[in-house]
Design an enzyme around this catalytic site. Structure first.
Site, PDB file in Angstrom:
ATOM      1  N   ARG A 161      18.696 -14.456 -11.901  1.00  0.00           N
ATOM      2  CA  ARG A 161      17.298 -14.366 -12.344  1.00  0.00           C
ATOM      3  C   ARG A 161      16.919 -15.578 -13.201  1.00  0.00           C
ATOM      4  O   ARG A 161      17.697 -16.026 -14.033  1.00  0.00           O
ATOM      5  CB  ARG A 161      17.088 -13.075 -13.140  1.00  0.00           C
ATOM      6  CG  ARG A 161      15.608 -12.795 -13.367  1.00  0.00           C
ATOM      7  CD  ARG A 161      15.338 -11.341 -13.553  1.00  0.00           C
ATOM      8  NE  ARG A 161      15.719 -10.838 -14.867  1.00  0.00           N
ATOM      9  CZ  ARG A 161      15.294  -9.692 -15.358  1.00  0.00           C
ATOM     10  NH1 ARG A 161      14.483  -8.923 -14.654  1.00  0.00           N
ATOM     11  NH2 ARG A 161      15.672  -9.285 -16.546  1.00  0.00           N
TER      12      ARG A 161
ATOM     13  N   ARG B 234      17.507 -16.314 -19.069  1.00  0.00           N
ATOM     14  CA  ARG B 234      17.377 -15.706 -20.396  1.00  0.00           C
ATOM     15  C   ARG B 234      18.751 -15.270 -20.887  1.00  0.00           C
ATOM     16  O   ARG B 234      19.617 -14.912 -20.096  1.00  0.00           O
ATOM     17  CB  ARG B 234      16.452 -14.484 -20.327  1.00  0.00           C
ATOM     18  CG  ARG B 234      15.054 -14.811 -19.861  1.00  0.00           C
ATOM     19  CD  ARG B 234      14.121 -13.631 -19.974  1.00  0.00           C
ATOM     20  NE  ARG B 234      14.725 -12.389 -19.498  1.00  0.00           N
ATOM     21  CZ  ARG B 234      14.071 -11.235 -19.426  1.00  0.00           C
ATOM     22  NH1 ARG B 234      12.818 -11.172 -19.806  1.00  0.00           N
ATOM     23  NH2 ARG B 234      14.664 -10.146 -18.973  1.00  0.00           N
TER      24      ARG B 234
ATOM     25  N   LYS C 245      11.477  -3.760 -11.568  1.00  0.00           N
ATOM     26  CA  LYS C 245      10.228  -3.102 -12.008  1.00  0.00           C
ATOM     27  C   LYS C 245       9.089  -4.115 -12.162  1.00  0.00           C
ATOM     28  O   LYS C 245       7.975  -3.866 -11.714  1.00  0.00           O
ATOM     29  CB  LYS C 245      10.451  -2.375 -13.346  1.00  0.00           C
ATOM     30  CG  LYS C 245      11.464  -1.267 -13.282  1.00  0.00           C
ATOM     31  CD  LYS C 245      11.580  -0.509 -14.589  1.00  0.00           C
ATOM     32  CE  LYS C 245      12.031  -1.360 -15.753  1.00  0.00           C
ATOM     33  NZ  LYS C 245      13.393  -1.900 -15.621  1.00  0.00           N
TER      34      LYS C 245
ATOM     35  N   ARG D 279      10.844   4.252 -23.127  1.00  0.00           N
ATOM     36  CA  ARG D 279      12.271   3.945 -22.976  1.00  0.00           C
ATOM     37  C   ARG D 279      13.139   5.131 -23.388  1.00  0.00           C
ATOM     38  O   ARG D 279      14.327   5.149 -23.094  1.00  0.00           O
ATOM     39  CB  ARG D 279      12.648   2.737 -23.848  1.00  0.00           C
ATOM     40  CG  ARG D 279      12.187   1.417 -23.294  1.00  0.00           C
ATOM     41  CD  ARG D 279      12.650   0.286 -24.180  1.00  0.00           C
ATOM     42  NE  ARG D 279      12.018  -0.972 -23.827  1.00  0.00           N
ATOM     43  CZ  ARG D 279      12.454  -1.813 -22.907  1.00  0.00           C
ATOM     44  NH1 ARG D 279      13.549  -1.516 -22.228  1.00  0.00           N
ATOM     45  NH2 ARG D 279      11.829  -2.933 -22.651  1.00  0.00           N
TER      46      ARG D 279
ATOM     47  N   ARG E  72      23.180  -3.738 -21.832  1.00  0.00           N
ATOM     48  CA  ARG E  72      21.824  -3.217 -21.570  1.00  0.00           C
ATOM     49  C   ARG E  72      21.880  -2.031 -20.596  1.00  0.00           C
ATOM     50  O   ARG E  72      21.121  -1.071 -20.729  1.00  0.00           O
ATOM     51  CB  ARG E  72      20.922  -4.320 -20.989  1.00  0.00           C
ATOM     52  CG  ARG E  72      20.529  -5.371 -22.027  1.00  0.00           C
ATOM     53  CD  ARG E  72      19.727  -6.489 -21.392  1.00  0.00           C
ATOM     54  NE  ARG E  72      18.401  -6.052 -21.008  1.00  0.00           N
ATOM     55  CZ  ARG E  72      17.652  -6.697 -20.110  1.00  0.00           C
ATOM     56  NH1 ARG E  72      18.109  -7.755 -19.485  1.00  0.00           N
ATOM     57  NH2 ARG E  72      16.453  -6.256 -19.814  1.00  0.00           N
TER      58      ARG E  72
END
Length: 210
Positions: free
Chosen positions: A123, A156, A13, A88, A167
């Site tokens: 990532r 992260r 996104k 969300r 998640r």
């Protein structure tokens, strides 16, 4: 063009929002960024949010929606915007409707959990400016260094496999129902994740009739 980008964590996104922002000439509004900015600038809603954050609590929906409302009232949003990271939950979506925040389309990037697991492990994010990279798909020019500001690129904590799994569970339970919510309003456009970032962008633009 007023857009929401939906998709699981790691669906791309943020990357797509950056590209669409240039293609369509409208700003990307990332909830995390505007929340930090509101707190830093000491806006009335920002101060409310800070009180919750300082107490180690989640910022309630009405405060988040208030901060979004403040941001969308700024001149650069007059021609439209792309919302990334909100709503969300159904409750947030309903609160936004009540606040008069409207959209032209809601784009859902469809991607398998397995693809996301592979993607998230690669990532990397810049410590300084927050720019996002991927060791295979979107590598920096120099390994470990941000192209934009020269900051260090790090993985992260929430990109670690066990965190990604939890998640994804939260996404399927809390955020995925938004697809039906917006489909009922005739706003939902689903776009299958493609093999490259550019192809996915093309799919999104086609879904938007561009």
């Amino acid at each position: 063009m007023k857009l929401i980008l939906l998709g699981a964590p790691g669906a791309g996104k943020g990357t797509q929002a950056e590209i669409l922002c240039k293609e369509l000439g409208i700003p990307t509004i990332s909830t995390g960024n505007i929340l930090r900015a509101a707190v830093k600038n000491g806006t009335p809603t920002g101060l409310k949010a800070k009180a919750f954050m300082d107490a180690g609590e989640l910022v309630p929906d009405e405060v988040i929606i208030g901060i979004i409302h403040e941001r969308l009232a700024e001149p650069d949003c007059a021609q439209g915007y792309i919302l990334d990271g909100v709503p969300r939950t159904i409750a947030q979506a309903e609160a936004m409707e009540k606040a008069g925040i409207v959209f032209d389309a809601v784009v859902s990037i469809e991607i398998s959990d397995e693809t996301i697991m592979n993607r998230m492990s690669g990532r990397r994010v810049c410590e300084k400016c927050g720019a996002s990279y991927h060791v295979a798909a979107v590598p920096p020019k120099q390994e470990g260094i941000c192209d934009n500001c020269g900051g260090n690129l790090v993985q992260r904590k929430d990109d670690a496999p066990e965190t990604v799994r939890s998640r994804l569970e939260v996404y399927h339970k809390e955020t995925e129902p938004l697809k039906e919510f917006y489909a009922k309003r005739g706003l939902l456009k689903t776009v299958e994740n493609r093999s490259t970032v550019a192809e996915t962008t093309q799919g999104i633009l086609q879904a938007l009739g561009r």
